[in-house]
Write a protein that holds these residues in place. Structure first.
Motif, short mmCIF file in Angstrom:
data_model
loop_
_atom_site.label_atom_id
_atom_site.label_comp_id
_atom_site.label_asym_id
_atom_site.label_seq_id
_atom_site.Cartn_x
_atom_site.Cartn_y
_atom_site.Cartn_z
N ARG A 580 44.66 -7.59 11.70
CA ARG A 580 44.93 -7.97 10.30
C ARG A 580 44.00 -7.21 9.35
NH1 ARG A 580 44.46 -13.10 12.63
NH2 ARG A 580 42.57 -13.44 11.42
N HIS A 581 42.76 -7.05 9.77
CA HIS A 581 41.81 -6.32 8.93
C HIS A 581 42.20 -4.84 8.80
CE1 HIS A 581 38.44 -9.48 9.80
NE2 HIS A 581 39.46 -9.96 9.09
N TYR A 582 42.81 -4.32 9.86
CA TYR A 582 43.28 -2.94 9.78
C TYR A 582 44.32 -2.78 8.68
CZ TYR A 582 45.97 1.22 10.91
OH TYR A 582 46.64 2.41 10.82
N SER A 583 45.22 -3.77 8.57
CA SER A 583 46.25 -3.70 7.53
C SER A 583 45.62 -3.70 6.14
CB SER A 583 47.21 -4.89 7.66
OG SER A 583 47.79 -4.91 8.94
N TYR A 584 44.60 -4.51 5.97
CA TYR A 584 43.94 -4.59 4.66
C TYR A 584 43.19 -3.29 4.35
CZ TYR A 584 40.42 -5.92 1.21
OH TYR A 584 39.61 -5.96 0.11
N LEU A 585 42.43 -2.79 5.33
CA LEU A 585 41.64 -1.58 5.10
C LEU A 585 42.52 -0.36 4.92
CD1 LEU A 585 38.74 -2.11 7.66
CD2 LEU A 585 38.67 -2.44 5.19
N ARG A 586 43.65 -0.34 5.64
CA ARG A 586 44.56 0.80 5.51
C ARG A 586 45.14 0.88 4.11
NH1 ARG A 586 45.85 5.80 6.10
NH2 ARG A 586 48.07 6.21 6.25
N ASP A 587 45.37 -0.26 3.48
CA ASP A 587 45.91 -0.27 2.13
C ASP A 587 44.83 -0.05 1.07
OD1 ASP A 587 48.46 -0.67 3.00
OD2 ASP A 587 48.38 -2.85 2.83
N SER A 588 43.61 -0.53 1.33
CA SER A 588 42.55 -0.46 0.31
C SER A 588 41.83 0.88 0.32
CB SER A 588 41.55 -1.60 0.51
OG SER A 588 40.99 -1.53 1.82
N ILE A 589 41.52 1.41 1.50
CA ILE A 589 40.81 2.71 1.59
C ILE A 589 41.57 3.62 2.56
CG2 ILE A 589 38.48 2.06 0.89
CD1 ILE A 589 37.83 1.38 3.75
N PRO A 590 42.74 4.10 2.17
CA PRO A 590 43.53 4.93 3.11
C PRO A 590 42.90 6.26 3.42
CG PRO A 590 44.53 4.93 0.93
CD PRO A 590 43.42 3.93 0.89
N ASP A 591 41.98 6.75 2.58
CA ASP A 591 41.36 8.03 2.86
C ASP A 591 40.28 7.93 3.94
OD1 ASP A 591 39.97 6.41 1.10
OD2 ASP A 591 38.87 8.09 0.21
N LEU A 592 39.83 6.71 4.25
CA LEU A 592 38.81 6.51 5.28
C LEU A 592 39.38 5.90 6.56
CD1 LEU A 592 35.87 5.13 3.10
CD2 LEU A 592 36.15 7.44 3.97
#
Length: 968
Positions: A580-592
């Motif tokens: 679930r955290h991956y989904s959030y981080l992928r949307d918030s900081i896609p460049d990282l």
């Protein structure tokens, strides 16, 4: 009786007037006369009485050199005439200096001057004046590069004066020979042999003066040889011995010039074999590049810091040196004069071949019999032994910096040498000078493809993370992005140090995250073994879910997710919350956080906006949208405006779906908005009404639309790069229509109001100036105007500013019958982008300061796609609507790539009226001048009223909390 009364009254009036006239003071007579000009001229040289006055006059005349050819032709003969009369050598030397400056006047033919100078040189006795005359001849010879006959005369005159007793004369003569002797080769181009012999003769002549008694002459001789090389002549190999001998010279300048000559010859003859001086019959040869490298290495131990720094800097460019010499620079063990030592078996074999046997009756009878000449053995010359060790340990940081540069350059060319030099390079991380530490960090990053860090080396590297300098810390983050670690304990240790660094310096958050991104992608196997430890999972018990707002946890997840791309089996070790955290981080900081295809689709993030339609050709998609609005002239105005509005919505959506097309879509959307506003304003019913029936409210609405169009055209011109000249011409023509519409409305206001009779004339004059500016731009770049602009250009000569009524009737019909053409994009457009990293907006931690005192606010800004950084400014808007602009220094800009900069600076705020906590708006703007059609800041830097700004980013709110001022 009445008549007598009138007469008396008249007499009294006359008397009173006379009294008043007599009471006035007499007028003061002023004589106006022109003050004689006190500016000196060259004709005054004949009136001076002594040499001191002549020298003062020459100093005044020197500040006003001739700017034209005719002036130089009058001035130079006057100076030559006074030169022949002056007896003081200092004045004559000053005249020659002035002649050297004036002979560079554009268009002046210095050939007659050279003949006069040669004649003066033959009769001159002063060494100082002679040296200046030779220098003047050198200047004339360089200016007349094609006159080979003149160069031959000048070189001949220089050779004749080489035996002068003055060292200045000999130095200047050698400099002239080195600068102009190359032209002599063109005289003997019939045979190659004659040309070669001539070159060798010149070099032999210069070689004779490398042993001159004056060190300055010796330096000039070596520098003349280098000038010959710079002018295309191949230096002779025979100069190598004299250059090596000059390394022991007592004068610093001679040794530096000899170093440069050895370095040059090592590049010209790298594979040439030279014999080393040896005792006895044994002879050994060595490559010239190796011997030259050893000679330069030996100068790293020189007494002069300048010589040591120069020697250390020259080592890095000798890439073809042998590996054994490179390795010897990192070892302090001496090499027995580069001799190849024979083994005992080889010596016994030689004795057996000659029939010599030991009798056994004498001790040491079987020892090798070699004749050793003591003069061939030097206990001081160490050659390449430990050169970099001494250079890196030097007490002067200039030498250490040069040694680090050369070590890095040689390590990039040799992987084996990079491994050996790693320990020495890592030790430089503890240097006391910040510049040396930063240079060592950047050097480690350059050689990172050839090395693998051990644990002990990593400890030294990671200790620099506690450095106070932000530039040092970020440089080390960039170095860690490229290096390879040997074990998982190294990766874990690096992660712990980076997390501690994140806690100590929160402003380094983005840099640390980016570092962990590259560490994870380059060490997937090491990260795989650390996943349970990093996530804190347990095989039997559920662990609490970490806080997603914790920067340290985000850093760990960035490391893990980037490793997962190359290690798909890592997904089975993730707890449920990690997906679930991956989904959030992928949307918030896609460049990282990259896209991980191995994660289940149920837990993977929704398809990003950038993934929709990825299979389509983006350029074709954009052109298909713009093709809808190419033929709007045949449509009704209302239908055309509706289609423009729909196209603008489509372009906005395209920019959201495809980030690569965001700038081009925004560019086209802004242009369509200009079309839409101009169409609505020019097609308004008010344009066809009489002047007395127009509404003031509608006129204000039209002016507001015009200002909006002008603002958007300036954004199109200054915020976007990559547009062609035709696309820029479309912007200028849209701006011209806005100016035309603005003129029409203001002329109506002026004619109806009638407050100022000259207002219509002034408005027309300003409009015609703008029209002429656009016409010059189109003619200069040979651009094709549209129908509206072409009609204005053709009728412009008939416009009379005094007849504003004709313009007010002619221009509206012209606007109605010639709509603005569509835009066709031919290039990919880029937009200027600014990101404010620090201060972060919305922070609850206020900046505390005392009212009436200054507050320092640190700034960390990323700037991309800005052509001229001089136009960047910081804008601060205070709560009382006051606005201040701050200009960053050029030293605050750190270039990261083409048109990509990082600004690290501080701004100082002060406000005497603050009494309560408040927020200020901090933003970055670009300065421009509305009157210029080019992308320049302003035509007049002092005229701030002409400057305007365009915001480059959204303002960041900074919370300030002032304290009441202390009363003493």
């Amino acid at each position: 009786m009445a008549a007598s009364t009138k007469k008396r009254t008249a007499e009294e009036v006359t008397t009173s007037i006379t009294v008043v006239d007599e009471a006035k003071p007499p007028p003061i007579k002023i004589r106006i006369s022109s003050k004689p000009s006190s500016a000196p001229s060259y004709s005054d040289l004949g009136t001076v009485s002594n040499s001191q006055d002549a020298l003062k006059l020459l100093l005044e005349l020197e500040s006003k050199p001739p700017s034209k050819e005719t002036q130089a032709e009058n001035v130079i003969p006057a100076l030559l005439e006074y030169y022949s009369k002056e007896s003081n050598s200092a004045v004559r030397a000053k005249i020659v200096m002035m002649l050297a400056d004036f002979s560079r006047t554009p268009g002046y033919d210095a050939l007659p001057l050279a003949e006069d100078v040669l004649r003066l040189l033959a009769h001159e006795k002063s060494h100082k004046v002679m040296s200046e005359l030779v220098k003047l001849l050198n200047v004339i010879g360089k200016a007349l590069a094609g006159c080979t006959d003149l160069h031959q005369q000048l070189v001949k005159a220089a050779k004749e004066n080489l035996d002068d007793s003055g060292h200045l004369v000999r130095c200047e003569c050698l400099c002239l020979i080195g600068s102009l002797a190359t032209s002599e080769m063109n005289i003997h181009e019939e045979t190659q042999e004659a040309s070669t012999s001539l070159v060798l003769s010149v070099q032999d002549l210069l070689s004779m003066y490398t042993t001159d008694q004056d060190p300055r002459v010796r330096t000039a001789a070596f520098q003349a040889m280098l000038l010959l090389h710079q002018r295309g002549q191949k230096l002779s190999l025979s100069l190598y011995k004299s250059a090596c001998a000059a390394l022991k010279d007592d004068y610093e300048g001679v040794r530096i010039a000899a170093l440069k000559l050895i370095w040059t010859l090592a590049h010209l003859y790298p594979e040439e074999m030279i014999e080393l001086p040896r005792s006895g019959e044994e002879k050994e040869s060595i490559r010239l590049v190796d011997d030259g490298f050893a000679q330069i290495c030996d100068m790293v131990n020189d007494l002069s810091v300048n010589v040591r720094a120069k020697a250390a800097g020259l080592l890095g460019s000798l890439h073809s040196v042998s590996v054994r010499f490179l390795e010897q620079t990192l070892d302090k063990k001496l090499m027995s004069q580069l001799r190849r030592k024979t083994t005992a078996h080889e010596r016994q074999k030689e004795k057996y071949a000659t029939g010599e046997w030991s009798s056994g009756q004498k001790w040491g009878d079987d020892a090798p019999r070699e004749d050793v000449d003591p003069e061939t053995i030097s206990c001081i010359n160490q050659g390449a032994c430990g050169a970099f060790v001494h250079g890196l340990e030097d007490e002067f940081y200039e030498v250490r910096t040069a040694a680090v540069d050369s070590l890095c350059e040689l390590a990039t060319q040799s992987p084996s040498f990079a491994v050996l030099s790693l320990d020495f390079l890592v030790d430089m991380f503890n240097d006391e000078i910040e510049a040396v530490r930063l240079n060592a960090i950047n050097s480690l990053r350059r050689i990172s493809p050839h090395i693998v860090l051990r644990e002990d080396q990593l400890e030294i590297v990671l200790s620099v993370l506690d450095d106070f300098s932000k530039e040092i810390r970020e440089g080390l983050h960039e170095a860690l992005c490229t290096i390879h670690l040997s074990t998982k304990s190294c990766l874990n240790r690096a992660l712990q140090f980076l997390l501690r660094n994140l806690n100590k310096y929160p402003q380094d958050r983005l840099s640390i995250w980016n570092c962990l991104k590259h560490l994870g992608s380059s060490h997937p196997n090491l990260t795989h073994s650390l996943v349970p430890e990093l996530l804190g999972t347990h095989p039997f018990f559920d662990t609490p879910e970490p806080d997603m707002d914790d920067p340290a946890y985000i850093a760990v997840m960035i490391l893990i997710f980037n490793s997962t791309v190359k290690s798909p089996t890592m997904v089975s070790l993730f707890p449920d919350y990690a997906l679930r955290h991956y989904s959030y981080l992928r949307d918030s900081i896609p460049d990282l956080v990259p896209a991980v295809t191995h994660i289940s689709q149920a837990h993977s993030p929704a398809r990003g906006l950038s993934d929709v339609g990825a299979d389509q050709d983006l350029d074709t998609l954009l052109q298909s949208i713009l093709s809808k609005v190419k033929n709007l002239e045949q449509m009704e105005p209302r239908s055309a405006d509706d289609l423009r509005q729909l196209t603008i919505c489509d372009l906005q959506r395209i920019g959201e779906l495809h980030p690569r097309l965001a700038a081009s879509a925004e560019y086209a959307a802004l242009y369509l908005r200009c079309q839409l506003l101009l169409s609505k304003a020019s097609n308004s019913d008010q344009m066809s009404l009489p002047l007395n029936l127009t509404s003031q409210q509608n006129e204000e609405t039209t002016l507001a639309a015009v200002e909006k169009v002008l603002e958007m055209t300036f954004k199109l011109q200054h915020l976007f790069i990559g547009s062609s000249l035709e696309e820029q011409a479309s912007i200028f023509q849209a701006r011209l229509r806005a100016w035309t519409l603005q003129l029409i409305v203001r002329l109506r206001e002026a004619m109806v109001g009638g407050s100022k009779k000259h207002a219509p004339t002034r408005l027309c004059e300003e409009y015609l100036k703008k029209l002429q500016l656009v016409q010059r731009h189109f003619s200069l770049h040979q651009l094709k105007p549209d129908s509206f602009t072409r009609a204005l250009f053709s009728e412009m000569h008939k416009f009379d500013p005094s007849k504003s009524g004709i313009l007010s009737k002619f221009l509206p019909s012209l606007l109605l019958h010639h709509p603005l053409p569509a835009l066709s994009l031919s290039n990919m457009i880029c937009r200027s982008k600014v990101t404010i990293l620090e201060p972060a907006g919305g922070s609850d931690n206020p900046h505390r300061f005392t009212a009436r005192l200054t507050l320092s606010v640190p700034l960390d800004v990323m700037v991309e796609n800005v052509e001229d950084i001089h136009r960047i400014q910081f804008m601060v808007k205070f709560p009382d609507s006051e606005v201040q602009l701050f200009n960053p220094r050029l030293s605050d800009f750190r270039q990261l790539g083409p048109m990509k900069y990082r600004i690290l600076t501080e701004i100082y705020l002060t406000h005497g009226l603050w009494s309560e906590p408040c927020q200020i708006d901090l933003s970055v703007v670009m300065m421009y001048t509305p009157k210029n059609l080019q992308k320049t800041a302003t035509t007049n830097a002092n005229n701030t009223s002409e400057k305007r700004t365009i915001p480059l980013c959204e303002p960041v709110k900074v919370f300030l909390m002032p304290k009441p001022p202390k009363r003493l």
